[in-house]
Scaffold this active site. Structure first.
Site, short mmCIF file in Angstrom:
data_model
loop_
_atom_site.label_atom_id
_atom_site.label_comp_id
_atom_site.label_asym_id
_atom_site.label_seq_id
_atom_site.Cartn_x
_atom_site.Cartn_y
_atom_site.Cartn_z
N HIS A 66 0.82 -1.21 0.00
CA HIS A 66 0.00 0.00 0.00
C HIS A 66 0.86 1.26 0.00
O HIS A 66 0.41 2.31 -0.47
CB HIS A 66 -0.94 -0.01 1.20
CG HIS A 66 -2.15 -0.89 0.99
ND1 HIS A 66 -3.43 -0.41 1.03
CD2 HIS A 66 -2.25 -2.22 0.72
CE1 HIS A 66 -4.28 -1.41 0.80
NE2 HIS A 66 -3.58 -2.51 0.61
N ASN A 94 -7.48 1.89 2.47
CA ASN A 94 -6.48 1.46 3.44
C ASN A 94 -7.11 0.93 4.73
O ASN A 94 -6.43 0.80 5.75
CB ASN A 94 -5.54 2.62 3.77
CG ASN A 94 -4.46 2.80 2.70
OD1 ASN A 94 -3.93 1.83 2.18
ND2 ASN A 94 -4.15 4.04 2.38
N HIS A 192 -2.25 -12.98 -0.31
CA HIS A 192 -3.54 -13.16 0.35
C HIS A 192 -3.71 -14.58 0.90
O HIS A 192 -4.83 -14.96 1.28
CB HIS A 192 -4.69 -12.84 -0.61
CG HIS A 192 -4.93 -11.36 -0.75
ND1 HIS A 192 -5.85 -10.82 -1.62
CD2 HIS A 192 -4.34 -10.31 -0.13
CE1 HIS A 192 -5.83 -9.51 -1.52
NE2 HIS A 192 -4.91 -9.17 -0.64
#
Length: 329
Positions: A66, A94, A192
């Site tokens: 991010h 976020n 993930h």
């Protein structure tokens, strides 16, 4: 004419000597002489934090992603909002981002050891590398020399970070803008396999997918039932309650290729996960990562290095923040 020639020579010499100071390439063992224990401090800080929270590595790896996708890898994700501007960490894109306290702790220890030397941006990169190694046994060298940015705007996060309901074409375009390939998109999505996700990021797939299908047909019914038990139907209240579930129920703290197996079984948590199996553009890549876990691990390491070089500030650019949450004064 002679004066003009002399001026040109002087001008180009000036550019020659100044330019390297403005920007410079990242280097291996960048702090070997100036702060030799920097990486060791980061690693020990993460290891200690993991003893109390096994989700720390996932948070730090996601933090690096991010950060790099918004203004480049310049630690802008760490800056707090000011009275004049809301910072990018406040963006809904976020939501759920964490690990800030771990970075703060590592930075404080490093500042005590070698002040004004190690950037917050490099600390994030080191922390992500160590998190990947601790959870998946995947190791790669992190080049150092990043410097910290001084700008963080909430709108930049919305413009640059991928949405949980992006399709493959949208994801491809998003990653391409950062210089990352479709293969790297599929490879990095494997992160993930660790960490948690808020129900609000995918509950639409369970209750209100579209006018034809209340539930996303690309999600197997047994997995949908499991998620509905964890994530009740959203109600429009201000309670602020937003449960979390693991991306991978089987090995939530192990970075492995189980993420891709879940996609094949129609158990991808986010829409932007499952589409990687549903799309002809990426299905073969997912299948390859299922069959060849070692090859995926190698690709993941390379992709992390590449991602960590996005629009970095080096040389005299930016600054070395004393406190990762605020710019220097």
């Amino acid at each position: 004419m002679a004066r003009f020639f002399t001026f040109l020579v002087g001008f180009f010499l000036l550019i020659f000597f100044i330019s390297p100071a403005l920007s410079a390439p990242l280097k291996k063992k960048f702090y070997k002489k100036t702060c030799p224990l920097a990486e060791t401090i980061v690693r020990s800080t993460i290891t200690n934090a993991m003893a109390n929270d096994t989700g720390i590595p996932a948070a730090l790896t996601r933090l690096h992603f991010h950060d790099c996708f918004v203004r480049g890898c310049d630690a802008s994700i760490l800056l707090d909002s000011t009275p004049k501007h809301k910072a990018e960490k406040e963006s809904m894109r976020n939501k759920g981002i964490g690990g800030f306290e771990v970075i703060d702790a590592a930075k404080a220890k490093i500042e005590a050891y070698c002040p004004n030397t190690v950037s917050c941006a490099d600390i994030i990169a080191f922390a992500a590398r160590d998190s990947v190694h601790l959870t998946g046994g995947i190791y790669y060298d992190v080049l150092g020399g990043r410097r910290d940015g001084t700008i963080s705007l909430i709108g930049d996060a919305t413009k640059n970070l991928p949405d949980a309901f992006f399709n493959v074409t949208q994801l491809k375009e998003n990653f391409a803008k950062k210089g990352l390939s479709l293969e790297e998109l599929v490879t990095l999505s494997g992160v993930h396999s660790i960490g948690d996700c808020h129900c609000s990021s995918f509950s639409k797939r369970l209750y209100s997918f579209n006018a034809t299908y209340p539930q996303d047909p690309s999600m197997v019914s047994t997995y949908a039932s499991y998620l509905r038990a964890k994530c009740p139907r959203p109600v429009k209240t201000n309670s602020g309650v937003d449960p979390i579930v693991p991306f991978d129920p089987l090995t939530p703290t192990r970075l492995d290729n189980n993420y891709y197996k879940n996609l094949k079984s129609k158990k991808g948590l986010l829409f932007s996960d499952q589409v990687l199996w549903e799309s002809s553009l990426t299905k073969k890549m997912v299948g390859s990562n299922i069959k060849h876990p070692s090859a995926w691990a190698s690709k993941f390491a390379s992709a992390m290095v590449h991602m960590g070089s996005i629009k970095v500030l080096t040389g005299s650019q930016g600054e070395i923040r004393k406190n990762c949450r605020v710019v220097n004064y």
